[in-house]
Design a protein around this motif. Structure first.
Motif, PDB file in Angstrom:
ATOM      1  N   GLY A  77     -73.142 -47.600  -7.586  1.00 54.39           N
ATOM      2  CA  GLY A  77     -72.392 -46.667  -6.575  1.00 54.39           C
ATOM      3  C   GLY A  77     -73.131 -45.471  -6.445  1.00 54.39           C
ATOM      4  N   GLU A  78     -72.702 -44.677  -5.558  1.00 54.01           N
ATOM      5  CA  GLU A  78     -73.180 -43.597  -5.017  1.00 54.01           C
ATOM      6  C   GLU A  78     -73.294 -42.416  -6.123  1.00 54.01           C
ATOM      7  OE1 GLU A  78     -71.610 -42.058  -1.551  1.00 54.01           O
ATOM      8  OE2 GLU A  78     -72.444 -43.681  -0.324  1.00 54.01           O
ATOM      9  N   ALA A  99     -73.531 -42.892  -9.602  1.00 52.06           N
ATOM     10  CA  ALA A  99     -74.118 -43.589 -10.849  1.00 52.06           C
ATOM     11  C   ALA A  99     -74.899 -42.399 -11.534  1.00 52.06           C
ATOM     12  CB  ALA A  99     -74.712 -45.128 -10.510  1.00 52.06           C
ATOM     13  N   GLU A 100     -75.546 -41.749 -10.452  1.00 53.38           N
ATOM     14  CA  GLU A 100     -76.789 -40.814 -11.143  1.00 53.38           C
ATOM     15  C   GLU A 100     -76.118 -39.537 -11.407  1.00 53.38           C
ATOM     16  OE1 GLU A 100     -80.223 -41.413 -11.038  1.00 53.38           O
ATOM     17  OE2 GLU A 100     -79.928 -43.517 -10.511  1.00 53.38           O
ATOM     18  N   LYS A 101     -74.862 -39.482 -11.311  1.00 59.05           N
ATOM     19  CA  LYS A 101     -74.245 -37.936 -11.565  1.00 59.05           C
ATOM     20  C   LYS A 101     -73.655 -37.962 -12.658  1.00 59.05           C
ATOM     21  CE  LYS A 101     -73.583 -36.900  -6.661  1.00 59.05           C
ATOM     22  NZ  LYS A 101     -72.540 -36.508  -5.487  1.00 59.05           N
ATOM     23  N   GLY A 102     -73.833 -36.526 -13.342  1.00 57.96           N
ATOM     24  CA  GLY A 102     -73.080 -36.636 -14.797  1.00 57.96           C
ATOM     25  C   GLY A 102     -71.878 -35.991 -14.595  1.00 57.96           C
ATOM     26  N   GLY A 103     -71.034 -35.796 -15.607  1.00 58.69           N
ATOM     27  CA  GLY A 103     -69.552 -35.493 -15.665  1.00 58.69           C
ATOM     28  C   GLY A 103     -69.232 -35.447 -17.113  1.00 58.69           C
ATOM     29  N   PHE A 104     -67.863 -34.669 -16.955  1.00 58.87           N
ATOM     30  CA  PHE A 104     -67.433 -34.268 -18.446  1.00 58.87           C
ATOM     31  C   PHE A 104     -65.896 -35.011 -18.131  1.00 58.87           C
ATOM     32  CE2 PHE A 104     -70.833 -31.327 -18.326  1.00 58.87           C
ATOM     33  CZ  PHE A 104     -71.363 -31.446 -19.769  1.00 58.87           C
ATOM     34  N   ASP A 105     -65.236 -35.037 -19.366  1.00 56.42           N
ATOM     35  CA  ASP A 105     -63.865 -35.609 -19.338  1.00 56.42           C
ATOM     36  C   ASP A 105     -62.693 -34.794 -18.674  1.00 56.42           C
ATOM     37  OD1 ASP A 105     -64.105 -33.555 -21.114  1.00 56.42           O
ATOM     38  OD2 ASP A 105     -62.677 -34.517 -22.632  1.00 56.42           O
ATOM     39  N   GLY A 106     -63.036 -33.451 -18.641  1.00 60.12           N
ATOM     40  CA  GLY A 106     -62.200 -32.529 -17.582  1.00 60.12           C
ATOM     41  C   GLY A 106     -62.371 -32.921 -16.046  1.00 60.12           C
ATOM     42  N   SER A 107     -63.337 -33.587 -15.801  1.00 60.76           N
ATOM     43  CA  SER A 107     -63.672 -33.503 -14.401  1.00 60.76           C
ATOM     44  C   SER A 107     -63.506 -35.338 -13.909  1.00 60.76           C
ATOM     45  CB  SER A 107     -65.167 -33.169 -13.780  1.00 60.76           C
ATOM     46  OG  SER A 107     -66.115 -33.795 -14.715  1.00 60.76           O
TER      47      SER A 107
END
Length: 406
Positions: free
Chosen positions: A132-133, A135-143
């Motif tokens: 998916g679009e 998949a390359e992006k990071g993130g944290f549990d808050g987001s």
């Protein structure tokens, strides 16, 4: 003590809490976990300054990294990569949460790792999955876990001036790490029975969706018929069970009642609250009557609980038959007798020999809590791991001079 993963070796190239927490769990199940850190910076979480420290003891690092060994390694060098491959050759599991771009750059994709060990179980933790679009992006549990997957929506009242945040640090990360640990255990069993090593994927989105699954399924079932209702709206708009809810005490604290089978426990609750006369009151003497007059019963229960302080109810309700709980803060939880009785908090020595405590992972084997050991200092085991990988003292010194290792 039975530790079912004794003899399992895992190499971890990951940082922060989500994903590394899985390695921390596995060490308490008996596995050897080698934490590969950046040769200069280490795990980025080591530099977080908005968390308390006492000497070398840093809870945000100790929690997900308990029991591991650490090596500082520059994976962008040929020598560093050769050392990683040597560590992988007899490993059972490789674990990473690096973004796809970093995995490609550092040659940490499945095919790269399996060049060193074709039978290794390859495990990825991510924010949004592998397709998916996003998949390359990071993130944290808050987001990715809390906000995107519905938990924030569910707990934030409609009239709130702000979105309610997670109730604790690394809240989704810790649940996600536990989920990854379970996936690894299943993959190890699968390899043992079939000979096939798995690729295991867990994302913060997938964990968040699983945690919110009932509400998502309900919303899908009634799509087009009505708008989804949050738990706050549900509690406010459909009070048919007066024995479920949060009740304020005389000193401003809270007692929770969660008696889903309300009428079953109603008489016992009345006796504990000094409301014996309600047991035979025709408004409440059958399950149907209690549901029909739930608002009136709830008001009487609220009034009774509001007449005494929290400490009184904390002790007085100990003999209550139905499910209930005091709404506790961190210090009360740490001193809760049930925590000590079940080994849910474990003592150990930190790197300076000072007695510390950490919360144990939630799984126990054979009725005995797992032992907890401290997390490693940055690159603490570099020399030992290099020797185990076949490097001589002269080679180790040269690797340090060249900046390949810490």
């Amino acid at each position: 003590m039975h530790q079912p993963l004794t003899g399992i070796k895992m190499v971890e190239v990951a940082q922060f809490t989500f994903t590394p927490a899985a390695g921390g769990v596995l060490t308490e199940w008996g596995a050897e976990v080698i934490k590969v850190e950046h040769a200069v910076r280490g795990d980025a979480q080591r530099g977080m300054v908005n968390h308390p420290r006492k000497g070398t003891f840093h809870p945000i690092m100790e929690h997900p990294n308990r029991g591991k060994r650490s090596i500082g390694l520059d994976l962008e060098t040929a020598e560093g990569r050769a050392i990683l491959d040597d560590l992988l050759r007899d490993a059972d599991v490789f674990l990473t949460n690096f973004l796809p771009s970093a995995r490609r750059r550092l040659h940490l994709e499945v095919e790269d790792i399996r060049k060193a060990n074709a039978d290794i179980i390859y495990v990825r933790g991510s924010a949004h999955g592998q397709r998916g679009e996003w998949a390359e992006k990071g993130g944290f549990d808050g987001s990715s876990f809390w906000c995107r997957m519905g938990a924030a929506w569910g707990v934030t009242p409609a009239d709130s001036p702000r979105v309610l945040t997670m109730p604790g640090g690394a809240y989704g990360d810790s649940m996600g790490g536990m989920t990854i640990a379970g996936g690894i255990a299943a993959a190890l069993y699968g390899r043992a029975t079939t000979g096939e090593p798995s690729v295991v994927d867990v994302s913060l989105m997938s964990v968040g969706a699983w945690a919110f699954a009932l509400d998502l399924s309900n919303a899908d079932l009634t799509r087009g018929e009505r708008e989804p209702v949050s738990i706050n709206q549900m509690m406010a708009s459909a009070p048919t069970n007066p024995t479920v809810g949060h009740f304020k005490t005389s000193d401003g604290r809270w007692i929770n009642l969660t008696m889903i089978q309300g009428f079953r426990f109603f008489a016992d609750l009345c006796r504990h609250l000094g409301l014996d006369e309600l047991i035979t009151d025709e408004r409440f003497d059958t399950a149907e009557a209690l549901m029909a007059n739930a608002q009136a019963a709830g008001a009487l229960i609220s009034e009774a609980i509001a007449g005494r302080p929290f400490a009184y109810w904390r002790e007085h309700l100990e003999t209550l038959e139905g499910p209930w709980a005091p709404v506790q803060g961190p210090l009360e939880i740490l001193d809760d007798p049930q925590m000590a009785a079940n080994g849910y908090i474990r003592a150990f020595e930190d790197s300076e020999g000072v007695q510390r405590r950490l919360i144990a992972n939630p799984v126990q084997f054979d009725e005995e809590p797992a032992p907890t050991r401290r997390g490693p200092q940055f690159a603490e085991h570099t020399d030992d791991l290099l020797r185990e990988a076949g490097r001589s003292e002269e080679q180790i010194l040269q690797l340090k001079i060249d900046g390949v290792v810490t």
